[in-house]
Design an enzyme around this catalytic site. Structure first.
Site, short mmCIF file in Angstrom:
data_model
loop_
_atom_site.label_atom_id
_atom_site.label_comp_id
_atom_site.label_asym_id
_atom_site.label_seq_id
_atom_site.Cartn_x
_atom_site.Cartn_y
_atom_site.Cartn_z
CG ASN A 172 0.40 -24.83 -28.56
OD1 ASN A 172 1.09 -25.08 -29.45
ND2 ASN A 172 -0.46 -23.98 -28.31
N GLY A 211 0.07 -34.05 -31.81
CA GLY A 211 1.42 -34.23 -31.21
C GLY A 211 2.22 -35.22 -31.91
CB SER A 246 -4.77 -24.35 -34.87
OG SER A 246 -4.65 -22.97 -35.10
CB THR A 259 -4.28 -18.83 -33.31
OG1 THR A 259 -4.29 -20.21 -32.88
CG2 THR A 259 -4.83 -17.99 -31.99
CB CYS A 307 0.81 -19.01 -28.37
SG CYS A 307 1.99 -18.80 -29.67
CG ASN A 347 6.12 -22.64 -34.32
OD1 ASN A 347 5.57 -21.55 -33.95
ND2 ASN A 347 5.73 -23.87 -33.85
CB SER A 348 9.52 -18.58 -32.80
OG SER A 348 10.46 -18.12 -33.61
CB ILE A 349 4.59 -18.31 -36.24
CG1 ILE A 349 5.05 -19.61 -37.01
CG2 ILE A 349 3.74 -17.53 -37.05
CD1 ILE A 349 6.00 -19.23 -38.17
CG ASN A 362 -3.31 -21.15 -29.09
OD1 ASN A 362 -2.98 -21.84 -28.10
ND2 ASN A 362 -2.70 -20.96 -30.10
O1 DOR Z 1 3.79 -23.67 -31.61
C1 DOR Z 1 3.00 -22.63 -31.86
N1 DOR Z 1 3.13 -21.68 -32.75
N2 DOR Z 1 1.83 -22.82 -31.14
C2 DOR Z 1 0.95 -21.60 -31.05
O2 DOR Z 1 0.02 -21.92 -30.54
C3 DOR Z 1 0.86 -20.71 -32.06
C4 DOR Z 1 2.11 -20.76 -32.97
C5 DOR Z 1 2.51 -19.57 -33.26
O3 DOR Z 1 1.96 -18.65 -34.01
O4 DOR Z 1 3.84 -18.99 -32.86
#
Ligand code: DOR
Length: 301
Positions: free
Chosen positions: A189, A241, A21, A46, A129, A69-71, A126
């Site tokens: 994750n 991973g 995902s 997600t 996150c 990432n910090s989406i 999930n």
């Molecule tokens: O690393 C991640 N980034 N893991 C998650 O479960 C969600 C995603 C996000 O959207 O920050």
């Protein structure tokens, strides 16, 4: 490629390679570059009850051995997802796993009820996150809540439930997840990480800490899959991973994964999942082995 066919939680997969995902979004762009129907499955980004704009940029950066990432779960919310995305996903000739995120059990229940009637094959909750924190939003920080969410989700879901965790407190969380009746787990994750710009002295990610993915986390992910499979031999695991090639995929299956998820790899080279499938098939052919002989082979003493 009959050799790669496998059944997990009652679902037949043409091969064990699926997308993780996130990096592949909801597949519309990826499907212009590769034929997603060639993959064993596709896991959507997600979704949450309400739409989310995510965290402020910069929120994706390259680091040694991978990506941070910090989406923050950017998505349009489950109603838009059902209306705009599910028809496209249903048109793909592969298994669709919908990833769901939420703040409490009720949110998951609402989304599951709504999506029960679709052709989605399984749900992935999930609960881990690394990029949301508001008011204890990370359900995996509360093992009792994990139990409650999974138990209630199982009660109403018409489809198998996988639950996704990182490495923090994974033993207790999986224990509760299994006790609550989940069909499988997704491991792992991203792992919390950081990068600092030495010229400014500040973190590069606006949110300071993000999730580390890619080859840098592969040995940790592999050991986590191995450890959990060792404790729960009957539990289905989607392993992920840092999988970048068929050798990595084999390692995860040998450790105990029944399916392998490709996340960061798709961003680096969108051909990676299809190449893995092709090379896995060649490997088994050359070794004259069945997938069943590969699965969990490293568990044997
Ligand atoms: O690393 C991640 N980034 N893991 C998650 O479960 C969600 C995603 C996000 O959207 O920050």
């Amino acid at each position: 490629m009959e050799r790669l066919k496998t059944k997990v939680c009652g679902i037949t997969f043409n091969n064990p390679v699926i997308t993780a995902s996130g990096p592949s979004g909801n597949g519309e762009e990826l499907n212009k570059l590769i034929d997603i129907s060639k993959l064993g499955g596709f896991t959507s980004k997600t979704i949450t009850l309400n739409s989310k704009i995510g965290n402020p940029p910069p929120r994706i950066i390259n680091v040694d051995g991978g990506m941070l990432n910090s989406i923050g779960l950017q998505n349009d919310g489950y109603i838009e997802f059902k209306k705009n995305t599910v028809p496209f996903l249903e048109s793909l000739n592969t298994n669709i796993i919908a990833s769901l995120g939420g703040y409490d059990s009720q949110e998951f229940e609402i989304m599951i009820k709504e999506l029960n009637s679709t052709k989605i094959k399984a749900f992935e909750l999930n609960l881990s996150c690394p990029n949301v924190s508001k008011g204890g939003a990370v359900i995996s920080q509360n093992p009792n809540l994990v139990y409650e969410v999974v138990k209630n989700a199982k009660k109403i879901s018409k489809k198998p439930i996988f639950v996704k965790f990182g490495i923090e407190n994974v033993d207790e969380l999986v224990e509760n997840t299994v006790a609550a009746g989940a069909d499988g787990v997704t491991l792992i994750n991203c792992i919390k990480g950081m990068k600092i710009d030495i010229n400014t002295g500040k973190t590069i990610l606006k949110r300071k800490i993000g999730g580390l993915s890619g080859p840098a986390i592969k040995p940790i992910a592999l050991a986590t899959v191995y450890k959990i499979k060792n404790k729960y031999p009957d539990l289905s695991i989607i392993g992920m991973g840092g999988i970048m090639n068929f050798e990595d995929a084999l390692e995860f299956m040998m450790a105990g994964a029944s399916l392998v998820g490709i996340g960061t790899g798709v961003m680096i080279d969108h051909e990676i999942p299809v190449n893995i499938i092709k090379n896995l098939n060649n490997f088994l052919l050359k070794k004259n082995k069945k997938l069943d002989e590969i699965f969990s082979s490293a568990q044997e003493v």
